[in-house]
Design an enzyme around this catalytic site. Structure first.
Site, PDB file in Angstrom:
ATOM      1  N   LYS A   1     -15.899 -17.369   2.793  1.00 15.76           N
ATOM      2  CA  LYS A   1     -15.232 -18.472   2.109  1.00 15.76           C
ATOM      3  C   LYS A   1     -14.130 -19.053   2.989  1.00 15.76           C
ATOM      4  O   LYS A   1     -13.363 -18.308   3.618  1.00 15.76           O
ATOM      5  CB  LYS A   1     -14.654 -17.954   0.789  1.00 15.76           C
ATOM      6  CG  LYS A   1     -13.982 -19.002  -0.087  1.00 15.76           C
ATOM      7  CD  LYS A   1     -13.552 -18.375  -1.414  1.00 15.76           C
ATOM      8  CE  LYS A   1     -12.864 -19.389  -2.311  1.00 15.76           C
ATOM      9  NZ  LYS A   1     -12.493 -18.797  -3.618  1.00 15.76           N
TER      10      LYS A   1
ATOM     11  N   SER B   1     -13.933 -21.685  -7.141  1.00 15.78           N
ATOM     12  CA  SER B   1     -13.747 -22.267  -5.822  1.00 15.78           C
ATOM     13  C   SER B   1     -14.688 -21.706  -4.756  1.00 15.78           C
ATOM     14  O   SER B   1     -14.721 -22.213  -3.620  1.00 15.78           O
ATOM     15  CB  SER B   1     -12.295 -22.054  -5.358  1.00 15.78           C
ATOM     16  OG  SER B   1     -11.965 -20.679  -5.315  1.00 15.78           O
TER      17      SER B   1
ATOM     18  N   SER C   1     -13.067 -18.037  -9.946  1.00  9.57           N
ATOM     19  CA  SER C   1     -13.607 -18.630  -8.717  1.00  9.57           C
ATOM     20  C   SER C   1     -14.759 -17.854  -8.099  1.00  9.57           C
ATOM     21  O   SER C   1     -15.489 -18.389  -7.273  1.00  9.57           O
ATOM     22  CB  SER C   1     -12.493 -18.798  -7.676  1.00  9.57           C
ATOM     23  OG  SER C   1     -11.630 -19.845  -8.055  1.00  9.57           O
TER      24      SER C   1
END
Length: 491
Positions: free
Chosen positions: A80, A155, A179
């Site tokens: 990420k 996210s 997320s």
């Protein structure tokens, strides 16, 4: 379009260990998949193929020499874009860091590499992970693998989309208000939010505030647990990292769990979260197909009074600390979600912050009483079916305005406030034909048991096409237009 990259991580690792699959072959397969479909969804915008190939060749040589192999040896990994990987851009989705290149691996990346994982690239995020729609001014939008015109959530949206399409075997995520769990639900993969403290982070800005945690994502529960086994551990730079850790060997071979012995609760909304009627109906329809397997299944919820107020306050404080200076110095380089959080945080006084922590403490204690009577709690992972990614966030659900841009994530932030582990397990499709995620919440600290329960349920549901993990149409994605050519790709 079946390829080695479509193998589960656990199966790929087994084949690598028995010299039936080369790490180079697995990486080459992943690269072919990325090049075939990522134009349609934009999940891995920063790539590191050359260095990954060098690492894969070294991994192959280690296998052939008969070296001791790590639990993730040769497995492809997406990281990420909130976590630094040496030599790769780490932009946080922020124009202020558009050209920032990490000079070292952050702790979690170092641990995963040490276990044998091979970083393929960075996965897309919202700017500073603010919001659950993976769009940012640096890399643009990540589309949903099941319909690129719809959101992959966030996210960790790029990680979830990359996993769903077989671009990588494993991917990292992080979770404050869902997320890990929200994009896993939208994209039909597994996302696990651990009990805070089990995965250390030396870079979390508000280290004493127990809201955000790093965690693993995979296509199956076993894959996710395998990755988790390499992520747990102490780091004295993280004040909340626990002295004890989950036994890595147990995570790599999850213990059996008797579903018929479990007392399970079911709630569509925790008694306060806004939820689409269709999602609540989908929950009940899915559970009706397997709920009788449990010893007891009750529709019940822990008391979540004050959850909205507490999360809104503490989340704003968590953003205020790391981002206030950036907003003040370069407001033109900061998006509206981050700016709104900082402005909200500046509006709170000491009494408001104290009340936020008090509400969280009271909620936590009520949850402990509830889980004294129940083993697990089932809810939808997300309140809505995926919507058009042009919508920054849902401003209304079932005609009722949402309180904030993250209010639609209330199903996720209730367990966050309580500090309990939670898994999003893919359970077929909803009535709109998009993936449906079932959230499984366990007792605080019972991470191994929560993953074991999810694995047992996954095995039970796999035989029913209505509840089995769905797969996107890779052939259609390969033929799909370039998402970057769509209006509004860059917010």
């Amino acid at each position: 379009m079946s390829e080695p990259t479509d193998l589960s991580a656990t199966e790929a690792r087994r084949l690598i260990g028995t010299k039936r699959l080369s790490p180079v072959e697995l990486l080459d397969s992943a690269v072919r998949r990325i090049e075939a479909v990522d134009h349609a969804i934009n999940a891995i915008p920063a790539r590191d193929f050359d260095r990954a190939r060098d690492t894969a060749r070294e991994a192959e040589a280690a296998v052939m020499r008969g070296d001791a192999l790590g639990p993730l040896h040769g497995l492809t990994l997406g990281v990420k874009d909130m976590v630094g990987v040496r030599g790769l851009k780490t932009t946080f989705g922020s124009p202020a860091y558009r050209d920032n290149v990490a000079t070292h691996d952050e702790g979690v990346v170092k641990a995963l590499k040490g276990a044998g994982a091979i970083v393929v690239g960075k996965t897309n995020v919202p700017e500073w992970s603010a919001g659950a729609n993976s769009r940012n001014p640096v890399y643009g939008t990540t589309g949903n693998p099941f319909d690129p015109t719809k959101s992959a959530a966030g996210s960790s949206g790029g990680s979830a989309a990359a996993l769903a399409t077989g671009m990588v075997a494993l991917a990292t995520g992080s979770d404050t208000g869902g997320s890990l769990r929200n994009p896993a639900s939208f994209c039909g993969v597994v996302g696990f939010r651990p009990t805070p403290g089990l995965v250390a982070s030396e870079t979390r800005g508000m280290a004493w505030l127990q809201l955000s945690t790093l965690g693993p994502m995979g296509r199956t529960v076993a894959d996710t647990a395998l990755m988790f086994s390499a992520m747990t551990g102490r780091d004295n730079r993280d004040p909340l990292a626990l002295v004890e850790r989950v036994d890595p060997a147990a995570l790599r071979s999850l213990p059996p769990i008797d579903l018929a012995s479990l007392k399970v609760a079911l709630t569509p909304d925790f008694g306060f979260a806004p939820v689409e009627r269709m999602i609540a109906a989908t929950l009940r329809e899915k559970v009706a197909r397997f709920g009788s397997v449990f010893r007891r299944l009750d529709e019940a919820t822990p008391n979540c009074d004050g959850a909205d107020e507490s999360f809104e306050t503490l989340r704003a404080i968590a953003f205020l600390g790391p981002h206030k200076r950036l907003v003040e110095a370069s407001p033109h380089l900061v998006g509206e979600n981050v700016t709104a959080n900082v402005e909200e945080g500046l509006g709170y006084g000491a009494a408001d912050i104290a009340r936020g922590f008090e509400l969280q403490t009271n909620l936590y204690r009520r949850w402990q009483s509830f889980f004294a009577e129940h083993d697990f709690l089932l809810t939808p992972s997300v309140a809505i079916t995926p919507r058009d990614w042009h919508e920054l966030y849902p401003k209304a659900i079932e005609g009722k305005p949402t309180r904030t841009y993250f209010h639609w994530l209330a199903l996720a932030y209730a367990p966050t406030l309580a500090g309990h582990p939670a898994v999003s397990l893919p359970v077929g499709l909803d009535a709109a034909g998009m993936p449906f995620g079932l959230q499984i919440v366990g007792r605080r600290g019972a991470d191994l048991e929560t993953l074991a329960m999810a694995a047992a349920l996954e095995a039970l549901l796999a035989g029913d096409p209505v509840t089995a993990r769905p797969s996107p149409d890779l052939s259609a994605l390969a033929k799909a237009p370039n998402i970057a050519d769509m209006d509004g790709f860059y917010p």
